[in-house]
Design an enzyme around this catalytic site. Structure first.
Site, mmCIF file in Angstrom:
data_model
loop_
_atom_site.group_PDB
_atom_site.id
_atom_site.type_symbol
_atom_site.label_atom_id
_atom_site.label_comp_id
_atom_site.label_asym_id
_atom_site.label_seq_id
_atom_site.Cartn_x
_atom_site.Cartn_y
_atom_site.Cartn_z
ATOM 1 C CB ALA A 192 32.296 26.627 28.200
ATOM 2 C CE LYS A 193 40.457 23.112 31.208
ATOM 3 N NZ LYS A 193 41.651 22.916 30.441
#
Length: 172
Positions: free
Chosen positions: A113-114
């Site tokens: 996930a960013k």
């Protein structure tokens, strides 16, 4: 720049990743993908941005503490001119170091996930590289295997075979 004019590189894929990342952080984005896509393209046109970087940001604001349940979800979109991440590295190569910072373990954080917290080690590794007069840092995992660089994936070709870190390390 494309033969048909300016375009955002893989905008749909990046929006998919934004929604995936928000979901990983248990945040519901208050806009649809289509609304964000339209806002991004409007911003690019309004700023007359021909080349650069676009960063949609989803964040919470409200009560301090570790339980954000009562905080409001906000969305902002930043856009700016930006050249190649490693400057002339594509043509002149880059000097790298092996960083003392380790890539977070997939069981410790949602590393695909960013999410801002996932980048702390990368920021520290990049600072370490610059202090050591290098362009970039290679980060290892907890077992000492190559995981990634601070701002890009890493791979190499040996005997016509593409070799990469495990797929769960690859930022898509």
């Amino acid at each position: 720049e494309t033969p048909k004019g300016h375009a955002v590189f893989r905008l749909d894929d990046h929006l998919d990743r934004l929604f995936f990342s928000a979901k990983s952080a248990k945040i519901k984005i208050p806009y649809t993908r289509q609304q964000l896509k339209k806002a991004i393209t409007q911003l690019i046109k309004a700023d007359r941005l021909e080349t650069g970087y676009i960063r949609p940001l989803v964040y919470l604001a409200g009560d301090m503490g570790l339980n954000p349940a009562n905080n409001k979800v906000h969305v902002g979109i930043a856009a700016w001119k930006w050249g190649a991440y490693l400057g002339e590295g594509l043509t002149k190569g880059v000097k790298t170091i092996i960083s003392n910072q380790r890539r977070a373990d997939k069981n410790a954080m949602p590393i695909n996930a960013k999410v801002a917290g996932n980048y702390v080690a990368s920021v520290l590794a990049k600072k370490e590289a610059v202090e050591k007069k290098a362009d970039e840092a290679i980060m290892l995992d907890k077992n000492g295997n190559v995981a990634e660089c601070t701002g890009e994936n890493i791979f190499y070709v040996k005997s016509n075979i593409l070799i990469t870190p495990p797929l769960d390390y690859i930022l898509s």
